[in-house]
Design a protein around this motif. Structure first.
Motif, PDB file in Angstrom:
ATOM      1  N   TYR A 195      53.251  34.116  32.874  1.00  0.00           N
ATOM      2  CA  TYR A 195      54.592  34.683  33.026  1.00  0.00           C
ATOM      3  C   TYR A 195      55.286  34.883  31.680  1.00  0.00           C
ATOM      4  O   TYR A 195      56.324  35.525  31.606  1.00  0.00           O
ATOM      5  CB  TYR A 195      55.433  33.798  33.948  1.00  0.00           C
ATOM      6  N   ASP A 196      54.696  34.322  30.613  1.00  0.00           N
ATOM      7  CA  ASP A 196      55.226  34.558  29.264  1.00  0.00           C
ATOM      8  C   ASP A 196      54.761  35.890  28.693  1.00  0.00           C
ATOM      9  O   ASP A 196      55.274  36.328  27.663  1.00  0.00           O
ATOM     10  CB  ASP A 196      54.769  33.442  28.303  1.00  0.00           C
ATOM     11  N   VAL A 197      53.763  36.519  29.320  1.00  0.00           N
ATOM     12  CA  VAL A 197      53.157  37.736  28.777  1.00  0.00           C
ATOM     13  C   VAL A 197      53.179  38.808  29.864  1.00  0.00           C
ATOM     14  O   VAL A 197      52.158  39.088  30.514  1.00  0.00           O
ATOM     15  CB  VAL A 197      51.711  37.486  28.287  1.00  0.00           C
ATOM     16  N   ALA A 198      54.346  39.398  30.058  1.00  0.00           N
ATOM     17  CA  ALA A 198      54.497  40.370  31.145  1.00  0.00           C
ATOM     18  C   ALA A 198      53.511  41.531  31.054  1.00  0.00           C
ATOM     19  O   ALA A 198      52.956  41.945  32.076  1.00  0.00           O
ATOM     20  CB  ALA A 198      55.937  40.885  31.182  1.00  0.00           C
ATOM     21  N   PRO A 199      53.246  42.098  29.854  1.00  0.00           N
ATOM     22  CA  PRO A 199      52.268  43.201  29.807  1.00  0.00           C
ATOM     23  C   PRO A 199      50.872  42.773  30.250  1.00  0.00           C
ATOM     24  O   PRO A 199      50.139  43.557  30.864  1.00  0.00           O
ATOM     25  CB  PRO A 199      52.275  43.629  28.333  1.00  0.00           C
ATOM     26  N   LEU A 200      50.481  41.522  29.946  1.00  0.00           N
ATOM     27  CA  LEU A 200      49.171  41.028  30.363  1.00  0.00           C
ATOM     28  C   LEU A 200      49.128  40.855  31.879  1.00  0.00           C
ATOM     29  O   LEU A 200      48.151  41.241  32.537  1.00  0.00           O
ATOM     30  CB  LEU A 200      48.864  39.703  29.667  1.00  0.00           C
ATOM     31  N   TYR A 201      50.168  40.280  32.437  1.00  0.00           N
ATOM     32  CA  TYR A 201      50.264  40.120  33.891  1.00  0.00           C
ATOM     33  C   TYR A 201      50.077  41.464  34.586  1.00  0.00           C
ATOM     34  O   TYR A 201      49.289  41.606  35.526  1.00  0.00           O
ATOM     35  CB  TYR A 201      51.634  39.525  34.225  1.00  0.00           C
ATOM     36  N   GLU A 202      50.762  42.458  34.081  1.00  0.00           N
ATOM     37  CA  GLU A 202      50.687  43.787  34.671  1.00  0.00           C
ATOM     38  C   GLU A 202      49.291  44.397  34.474  1.00  0.00           C
ATOM     39  O   GLU A 202      48.724  44.993  35.398  1.00  0.00           O
ATOM     40  CB  GLU A 202      51.747  44.682  34.025  1.00  0.00           C
ATOM     41  N   ALA A 203      48.730  44.222  33.292  1.00  0.00           N
ATOM     42  CA  ALA A 203      47.418  44.804  33.001  1.00  0.00           C
ATOM     43  C   ALA A 203      46.333  44.237  33.906  1.00  0.00           C
ATOM     44  O   ALA A 203      45.434  44.957  34.353  1.00  0.00           O
ATOM     45  CB  ALA A 203      47.052  44.557  31.538  1.00  0.00           C
ATOM     46  N   ILE A 204      46.408  42.926  34.184  1.00  0.00           N
ATOM     47  CA  ILE A 204      45.392  42.301  35.028  1.00  0.00           C
ATOM     48  C   ILE A 204      45.358  42.967  36.395  1.00  0.00           C
ATOM     49  O   ILE A 204      44.297  43.391  36.888  1.00  0.00           O
ATOM     50  CB  ILE A 204      45.674  40.793  35.186  1.00  0.00           C
ATOM     51  N   TYR A 205      46.527  43.091  37.018  1.00  0.00           N
ATOM     52  CA  TYR A 205      46.534  43.558  38.402  1.00  0.00           C
ATOM     53  C   TYR A 205      46.371  45.076  38.496  1.00  0.00           C
ATOM     54  O   TYR A 205      45.688  45.562  39.415  1.00  0.00           O
ATOM     55  CB  TYR A 205      47.798  43.056  39.097  1.00  0.00           C
ATOM     56  N   LEU A 206      46.920  45.816  37.557  1.00  0.00           N
ATOM     57  CA  LEU A 206      46.665  47.259  37.551  1.00  0.00           C
ATOM     58  C   LEU A 206      45.205  47.534  37.220  1.00  0.00           C
ATOM     59  O   LEU A 206      44.574  48.418  37.810  1.00  0.00           O
ATOM     60  CB  LEU A 206      47.593  47.954  36.554  1.00  0.00           C
ATOM     61  N   GLY A 207      44.657  46.767  36.274  1.00  0.00           N
ATOM     62  CA  GLY A 207      43.251  46.936  35.917  1.00  0.00           C
ATOM     63  C   GLY A 207      42.309  46.598  37.058  1.00  0.00           C
ATOM     64  O   GLY A 207      41.218  47.158  37.166  1.00  0.00           O
ATOM     65  N   ARG A 208      42.714  45.658  37.918  1.00  0.00           N
ATOM     66  CA  ARG A 208      41.905  45.293  39.080  1.00  0.00           C
ATOM     67  C   ARG A 208      42.075  46.279  40.235  1.00  0.00           C
ATOM     68  O   ARG A 208      41.372  46.185  41.239  1.00  0.00           O
ATOM     69  CB  ARG A 208      42.301  43.894  39.566  1.00  0.00           C
ATOM     70  N   GLY A 209      43.040  47.191  40.091  1.00  0.00           N
ATOM     71  CA  GLY A 209      43.218  48.205  41.125  1.00  0.00           C
ATOM     72  C   GLY A 209      44.259  47.875  42.162  1.00  0.00           C
ATOM     73  O   GLY A 209      44.284  48.495  43.238  1.00  0.00           O
ATOM     74  N   LYS A 210      45.141  46.918  41.893  1.00  0.00           N
ATOM     75  CA  LYS A 210      46.212  46.614  42.849  1.00  0.00           C
ATOM     76  C   LYS A 210      47.073  47.860  43.027  1.00  0.00           C
ATOM     77  O   LYS A 210      47.576  48.427  42.060  1.00  0.00           O
ATOM     78  CB  LYS A 210      47.056  45.442  42.359  1.00  0.00           C
ATOM     79  N   ASP A 211      47.259  48.268  44.274  1.00  0.00           N
ATOM     80  CA  ASP A 211      47.938  49.528  44.586  1.00  0.00           C
ATOM     81  C   ASP A 211      49.406  49.259  44.920  1.00  0.00           C
ATOM     82  O   ASP A 211      49.792  49.176  46.085  1.00  0.00           O
ATOM     83  CB  ASP A 211      47.233  50.217  45.748  1.00  0.00           C
ATOM     84  N   TYR A 212      50.211  49.116  43.890  1.00  0.00           N
ATOM     85  CA  TYR A 212      51.633  48.812  44.080  1.00  0.00           C
ATOM     86  C   TYR A 212      52.337  49.927  44.847  1.00  0.00           C
ATOM     87  O   TYR A 212      53.231  49.651  45.654  1.00  0.00           O
ATOM     88  CB  TYR A 212      52.311  48.615  42.728  1.00  0.00           C
ATOM     89  N   GLU A 213      51.958  51.166  44.596  1.00  0.00           N
ATOM     90  CA  GLU A 213      52.638  52.282  45.253  1.00  0.00           C
ATOM     91  C   GLU A 213      52.436  52.242  46.763  1.00  0.00           C
ATOM     92  O   GLU A 213      53.399  52.383  47.547  1.00  0.00           O
ATOM     93  CB  GLU A 213      52.144  53.610  44.689  1.00  0.00           C
ATOM     94  N   THR A 214      51.190  52.037  47.201  1.00  0.00           N
ATOM     95  CA  THR A 214      50.916  51.976  48.636  1.00  0.00           C
ATOM     96  C   THR A 214      51.564  50.749  49.266  1.00  0.00           C
ATOM     97  O   THR A 214      52.118  50.816  50.371  1.00  0.00           O
ATOM     98  CB  THR A 214      49.401  51.959  48.884  1.00  0.00           C
ATOM     99  N   GLU A 215      51.503  49.616  48.572  1.00  0.00           N
ATOM    100  CA  GLU A 215      52.138  48.404  49.089  1.00  0.00           C
ATOM    101  C   GLU A 215      53.641  48.612  49.253  1.00  0.00           C
ATOM    102  O   GLU A 215      54.231  48.208  50.269  1.00  0.00           O
ATOM    103  CB  GLU A 215      51.855  47.229  48.164  1.00  0.00           C
ATOM    104  N   ALA A 216      54.277  49.221  48.247  1.00  0.00           N
ATOM    105  CA  ALA A 216      55.718  49.476  48.336  1.00  0.00           C
ATOM    106  C   ALA A 216      56.030  50.403  49.501  1.00  0.00           C
ATOM    107  O   ALA A 216      57.006  50.196  50.233  1.00  0.00           O
ATOM    108  CB  ALA A 216      56.226  50.058  47.022  1.00  0.00           C
TER     109      ALA A 216
END
Length: 254
Positions: free
Chosen positions: A20-41
């Motif tokens: 949680y100290d590294v917001a860009p890394l947190y985001e990169a992990i899940y976007l890189g794994r293919g988490k579909d935020y748009e569909t979930e939203a």
């Protein structure tokens, strides 16, 4: 060799104690794994509008770097976000200029206004401890709803769906960063304890390693449903279609 950090990534990694100290890394992990935020939203928007067709504003609690909130902003006239981690809030502000974002503890905060919808997604609620805190959290979230408003809470795993001794691992590449994430999770009574190792390499900057630990509550479904009821919300557990534990959807009577 790791050079002196010169970017947001590098400075955050050099000082990191948790993901949680590294917001860009947190985001990169899940976007890189293919988490579909748009569909979930979009799924969550559908749940809200099915129950409250006139819903115009939404508060996302535990919003992290604002990835779901970015998509919610397209579906509602006004959105706001709240998170306990200041680095997450700072990163979300870069993505969502003009959107009110608040540093807040979901167990007890007061923004002084109510919303047609409140969300708490991606198992953020699992970070609380004990049934008393769960009850306090749901009462707090309900206080931010207007009559007829909808609360959507995505839980952590339940005791009967949690896999003790689970090993997870990913290697992803995202915007010039190569990273690996390896985790080991065990159950300890009514909690799960996940130990995660991260190795992160950035072109021209170097390589970092740090270890993080996540302690998450393992509440049974009935405990959630009772807490919703005690908070004055009619709730049901629905499948979000993303392979996760589903989401509790509660409505505050009008």
């Amino acid at each position: 060799m790791t050079t002196a950090p010169t970017t947001e990534w590098g400075r955050a990694l050099a000082a990191a104690h948790t993901i949680y100290d590294v917001a860009p890394l947190y985001e990169a992990i899940y976007l890189g794994r293919g988490k579909d935020y748009e569909t979930e939203a979009a799924t969550v928007v559908g749940l809200v509008k099915d129950r409250n067709p006139g819903a115009r504003d939404l508060l996302d609690v535990g919003c992290g770097p604002g990835t779901h909130l970015h998509h919610f902003a397209r579906a509602f006239d006004r959105v706001e976000g709240a998170d306990l981690a200041e680095p997450m809030i700072r990163h979300a502000r870069q993505r969502l200029p003009g959107v009110p974002l608040h540093r807040a503890d979901m167990r007890d905060f007061d923004l002084g206004r109510r919303f047609d919808a409140v969300t708490c997604l991606f198992s953020a609620v699992g970070n609380i401890r004990g049934v008393a805190e769960l009850r306090a959290t749901l009462r707090c979230l309900r206080r931010h709803l207007r009559p007829g408003g909808v609360l959507v809470v995505e839980p952590w795993w339940f005791p009967d769906t949690f896999v003790d001794g689970h090993v997870g691992g990913d290697v992803v590449e995202f915007e010039g960063t190569r990273l690996s994430r390896v985790s080991y999770t065990v159950g300890e009574g009514d909690i799960s304890r996940m130990t995660v190792h991260y190795v992160v390499a950035r072109t021209g900057e170097g390589i970092w390693h740090f270890t993080d630990e996540h302690v998450m509550a393992l509440f049974p479904r009935e405990t959630y449903l009772t807490a919703f009821q005690e908070a004055g919300l009619d709730a049901e557990l629905l499948d979000l279609g993303n392979g996760g534990p589903g989401a509790f959807v509660g409505t505050l009577p009008g």
